[in-house]
Design an enzyme around this catalytic site. Sequence first.
Site, PDB file in Angstrom:
ATOM      1  NE  ARG A  37      93.960 102.233  73.411  1.00 35.61           N
ATOM      2  CZ  ARG A  37      93.226 101.310  72.831  1.00 35.61           C
ATOM      3  NH1 ARG A  37      93.310 100.055  73.217  1.00 35.61           N
ATOM      4  NH2 ARG A  37      92.383 101.630  71.865  1.00 35.61           N
ATOM      5  CB  ALA A  76     120.683 110.663  73.645  1.00 31.57           C
ATOM      6  CD  GLU A  96     125.542 110.430  76.747  1.00 34.63           C
ATOM      7  OE1 GLU A  96     125.754 110.151  75.552  1.00 34.63           O
ATOM      8  OE2 GLU A  96     124.484 110.147  77.336  1.00 34.63           O
ATOM      9  CD  GLU A 140     125.962 106.927  91.231  1.00 28.57           C
ATOM     10  OE1 GLU A 140     125.068 106.211  91.732  1.00 28.57           O
ATOM     11  OE2 GLU A 140     126.672 107.699  91.898  1.00 28.57           O
TER      12      GLU A 140
END
Length: 183
Positions: A37, A76, A96, A140
């Site tokens: 996996r 987000a 944001e 940044e």
Amino acid sequence: MSRLEEKTIKTEKIFSGKVISLQVEEVELPNGNISKREIIKHPGAVAILALTDENRIVMVEQYRKALERTIIEIPAGKLELNEDPEACAKRELEEETGYGCKEMEWLISFYTSPGFADEIVHLYIARGLEKKENALAPDEDEFVNLMELTLEEAEHYLKEQKIYDAKTAYAVQYLQLQKALNQ
């Protein structure tokens, strides 16, 4: 061990970066066979459905290198080590968008791609937005265009595939459901 569980035999760390790490696990399947996996480890993230007093959705347009294009998204960001998701949501909203909020409510948490990644996203709704005078600076390496959309505009952008990520589509569908239930 449940009849569906896979037992890890060996883990090999392949890559460790700023946001994700990749490991390959050798596992014993429920029938006794052995398989591999490939798993991406992620610290988790938050997403914020921020609504203005006029019921407009605060979104950001951002270039996404993995897609080689810009898309429109709800704000987000990634959780820092041991960071409380609600505190992270407030921080990311401010970084944001320049907004703080009076009310932050958890809506749901969901795994983005459980077939190969453990990333979990905690979705919040923010109301009572206030523009901050000395808002936290964005990261940044993060460049965004701030947008405020009506639900109808967001629905249009979904059809045009300008909104094209799961967390934002989920948020828009949440608002569609709320609208339908309140009619």
